[in-house]
Design an enzyme around this catalytic site. Structure first.
Site, PDB file in Angstrom:
ATOM      1  N   ASP A 135       0.846  -1.198   0.000  1.00 26.36           N
ATOM      2  CA  ASP A 135       0.000   0.000   0.000  1.00 26.36           C
ATOM      3  C   ASP A 135       0.881   1.248   0.000  1.00 26.36           C
ATOM      4  OD1 ASP A 135      -2.300  -1.482   0.153  1.00 26.36           O
ATOM      5  OD2 ASP A 135      -2.649  -1.126   2.279  1.00 26.36           O
ATOM      6  N   ARG A 185      -1.176  -1.115  -8.567  1.00 25.43           N
ATOM      7  CA  ARG A 185      -2.529  -0.700  -8.173  1.00 25.43           C
ATOM      8  C   ARG A 185      -2.623   0.822  -8.254  1.00 25.43           C
ATOM      9  NH1 ARG A 185      -3.777  -1.921  -2.261  1.00 25.43           N
ATOM     10  NH2 ARG A 185      -4.164  -4.041  -2.959  1.00 25.43           N
TER      11      ARG A 185
HETATM   12  P1  FDA Z   1     -14.226   8.733  -5.722  1.00 28.00           P
HETATM   13  O1  FDA Z   1     -13.831   9.035  -4.328  1.00 28.00           O
HETATM   14  O2  FDA Z   1     -14.408   9.864  -6.679  1.00 28.00           O
HETATM   15  O3  FDA Z   1     -15.545   7.857  -5.671  1.00 28.00           O
HETATM   16  C1  FDA Z   1     -16.274   7.479  -6.823  1.00 28.00           C
HETATM   17  C2  FDA Z   1     -17.633   6.956  -6.379  1.00 28.00           C
HETATM   18  O4  FDA Z   1     -17.453   5.769  -5.602  1.00 28.00           O
HETATM   19  C3  FDA Z   1     -18.373   7.899  -5.432  1.00 28.00           C
HETATM   20  O5  FDA Z   1     -19.134   8.831  -6.133  1.00 28.00           O
HETATM   21  C4  FDA Z   1     -19.218   6.934  -4.646  1.00 28.00           C
HETATM   22  O6  FDA Z   1     -20.346   6.525  -5.398  1.00 28.00           O
HETATM   23  C5  FDA Z   1     -18.314   5.737  -4.473  1.00 28.00           C
HETATM   24  N1  FDA Z   1     -17.520   5.821  -3.236  1.00 28.00           N
HETATM   25  C6  FDA Z   1     -16.198   6.095  -3.131  1.00 28.00           C
HETATM   26  N2  FDA Z   1     -15.794   6.038  -1.841  1.00 28.00           N
HETATM   27  C7  FDA Z   1     -16.896   5.747  -1.112  1.00 28.00           C
HETATM   28  C8  FDA Z   1     -17.137   5.549   0.270  1.00 28.00           C
HETATM   29  N3  FDA Z   1     -16.142   5.635   1.151  1.00 28.00           N
HETATM   30  N4  FDA Z   1     -18.391   5.247   0.680  1.00 28.00           N
HETATM   31  C9  FDA Z   1     -19.392   5.116  -0.207  1.00 28.00           C
HETATM   32  N5  FDA Z   1     -19.224   5.289  -1.550  1.00 28.00           N
HETATM   33  C10 FDA Z   1     -18.008   5.595  -1.994  1.00 28.00           C
HETATM   34  N6  FDA Z   1      -5.342   5.124  -1.235  1.00 28.00           N
HETATM   35  C11 FDA Z   1      -4.056   5.404  -0.911  1.00 28.00           C
HETATM   36  O7  FDA Z   1      -3.708   6.567  -0.772  1.00 28.00           O
HETATM   37  N7  FDA Z   1      -3.157   4.380  -0.734  1.00 28.00           N
HETATM   38  C12 FDA Z   1      -3.497   3.077  -0.920  1.00 28.00           C
HETATM   39  O8  FDA Z   1      -2.658   2.186  -0.765  1.00 28.00           O
HETATM   40  C13 FDA Z   1      -4.851   2.766  -1.297  1.00 28.00           C
HETATM   41  N8  FDA Z   1      -5.239   1.480  -1.502  1.00 28.00           N
HETATM   42  C14 FDA Z   1      -6.506   1.242  -2.010  1.00 28.00           C
HETATM   43  C15 FDA Z   1      -6.857  -0.042  -2.405  1.00 28.00           C
HETATM   44  C16 FDA Z   1      -8.091  -0.290  -2.988  1.00 28.00           C
HETATM   45  C17 FDA Z   1      -8.440  -1.670  -3.443  1.00 28.00           C
HETATM   46  C18 FDA Z   1      -9.017   0.797  -3.171  1.00 28.00           C
HETATM   47  C19 FDA Z   1     -10.356   0.572  -3.811  1.00 28.00           C
HETATM   48  C20 FDA Z   1      -8.681   2.068  -2.762  1.00 28.00           C
HETATM   49  C21 FDA Z   1      -7.433   2.309  -2.165  1.00 28.00           C
HETATM   50  N9  FDA Z   1      -7.065   3.589  -1.772  1.00 28.00           N
HETATM   51  C22 FDA Z   1      -5.757   3.838  -1.421  1.00 28.00           C
HETATM   52  C23 FDA Z   1      -8.092   4.666  -1.655  1.00 28.00           C
HETATM   53  C24 FDA Z   1      -8.147   5.549  -2.881  1.00 28.00           C
HETATM   54  O9  FDA Z   1      -7.002   6.354  -2.954  1.00 28.00           O
HETATM   55  C25 FDA Z   1      -9.399   6.463  -2.844  1.00 28.00           C
HETATM   56  O10 FDA Z   1      -9.320   7.290  -1.711  1.00 28.00           O
HETATM   57  C26 FDA Z   1     -10.709   5.699  -2.801  1.00 28.00           C
HETATM   58  O11 FDA Z   1     -10.683   4.570  -3.617  1.00 28.00           O
HETATM   59  C27 FDA Z   1     -11.859   6.610  -3.293  1.00 28.00           C
HETATM   60  O12 FDA Z   1     -11.614   7.034  -4.608  1.00 28.00           O
HETATM   61  P2  FDA Z   1     -12.401   6.500  -5.904  1.00 28.00           P
HETATM   62  O13 FDA Z   1     -11.391   6.219  -6.962  1.00 28.00           O
HETATM   63  O14 FDA Z   1     -13.304   5.391  -5.579  1.00 28.00           O
HETATM   64  O15 FDA Z   1     -13.185   7.781  -6.432  1.00 28.00           O
END
Ligand code: FDA
Length: 309
Positions: A135, A185
């Site tokens: 991570d 990732r």
């Molecule tokens: P965004 O936040 O724009 O969300 C898109 C849509 O997804 C939202 O409109 C909503 O519908 C839904 N959604 C997203 N988050 C939600 C929530 N908490 N509750 C409900 N709905 C939600 N970061 C990092 O800095 N270091 C790391 O090592 C990792 N590792 C990691 C692994 C995996 C498998 C995932 C999925 C994510 C991470 N992250 C991470 C977190 C990542 O950086 C980010 O903060 C989150 O994935 C949210 O961003 P999205 O890309 O989903 O887009």
């Protein structure tokens, strides 16, 4: 953002944490986003996901690591996890995600300690037929974590690493990693960073994500598309087709409890989908961060914090 930050920091005080952790509403919300307090709970969650056609990655939420013994204990939890996964016959469906801070990177001589620990884990995971992804945490640790990853990756090439698209350096990292067989990732980035090192707006972060995705999809590694964002998922699918990639050659990754129907829909359509399953006694700070990411979640955690169950 200000309210979100205030809530996240208020929730971390020991009084708030104790009250909220004990509240039934918090526990019921936690069941959606956290794989459980124990390893057995987590493996059961992974088995349930597997029955639905989903892969998973287990990430242990333990106490902050303060010395080498703490880091060794964190390694021990993951080694035990591999053993339990083997017994449950889940190693072809489940891998591990580890934080460099848990492996000791912030200790004096942290590079050598974390590199030795992650190397030992990567060796155990490789022997067991699975892999470890490192991570990425806040910016102050990114360069050091990438150095440790490079060292471990040279010996265990199935090891993965996270690139945060909000960081300006993500393009250079992706360009370099795309020329290797690495599992990368790609995430938007969960930490608030200064504009010197990070893009300040959601639009710039999304554009950076797409640029990085293009490099990874056209490259020779395995892109791990970790987002819940429907537009980015669509773009990833189009880029995969354009790059002539098979469905096995990249993954979608999402967090447990977030857009679960979309996870199943993608898997049913033939995509490889992996769910991030955090587990362990220190689940509460993780839960608060996930809740704070979406305004609609705030009501739930707010009620828990004031004890209205
Ligand atoms: P965004 O936040 O724009 O969300 C898109 C849509 O997804 C939202 O409109 C909503 O519908 C839904 N959604 C997203 N988050 C939600 C929530 N908490 N509750 C409900 N709905 C939600 N970061 C990092 O800095 N270091 C790391 O090592 C990792 N590792 C990691 C692994 C995996 C498998 C995932 C999925 C994510 C991470 N992250 C991470 C977190 C990542 O950086 C980010 O903060 C989150 O994935 C949210 O961003 P999205 O890309 O989903 O887009």
């Amino acid at each position: 953002m200000v309210v979100r930050n205030a809530l996240v920091s208020a929730s971390q005080t020991s009084v708030m944490r104790a009250a909220a952790t004990a509240a039934p509403v918090t526990k019921s919300v936690a069941r959606r986003f956290v794989g459980g307090e124990t390893l057995v709970d987590a493996v059961e969650t992974a088995a349930n996901l597997s029955a639905e056609g989903l892969h998973s990655t287990l990430s242990h939420l333990g106490q902050d690591v303060e010395d080498e013994a703490g880091a060794r204990a964190a390694v021990g939890v993951y080694v035990k996890t591999l053993e339990v996964l083997q017994t449950a016959d889940l190693l072809d469906r489940v891998d591990l995600s580890v934080r460099a801070s848990d492996m000791g990177i912030n200790l004096p001589d942290g590079h050598n300690i974390a590199a030795a620990n992650i190397r030992a884990l990567a060796a155990a995971a490789t022997d067991a037929g699975t892999s470890v992804t490192v991570d990425m945490e806040d910016y102050s640790t990114v360069a050091a974590t990438m150095d440790v990853f490079d060292e471990v990756f040279a010996a265990y090439p199935t090891t993965g690493v996270v690139v945060q698209a909000n960081l300006r350096r993500s393009q250079v990292d992706c360009q370099r990693l795309a020329a290797t067989p690495a599992r990368v990732r790609l995430v938007k980035g969960a930490y608030q960073e200064s504009t010197d090192v990070a893009f300040p707006t959601a639009q710039e972060i999304d554009l950076s994500y797409v640029r990085a995705l293009k490099m990874l999809m056209a490259g020779s590694g395995t892109p791990l598309v970790a987002t819940h964002d429907p537009r980015l998922i669509e773009i990833a699918q189009a880029l995969a087709v354009r790059s002539g990639r098979s469905r096995e050659s990249y993954e979608f990754q999402m967090s447990l409890g977030i857009r679960p129907e979309e996870q199943k829909r993608l898997a049913a359509a033939g995509a490889k989908v992996r769910v991030y399953v955090p587990f362990g006694s220190q689940w509460y700070p993780y839960l608060v961060r996930r809740m704070a990411e979406k305004p609609a979640n705030m009501t739930l955690i707010g009620r828990a914090l004031i004890g209205r169950t």
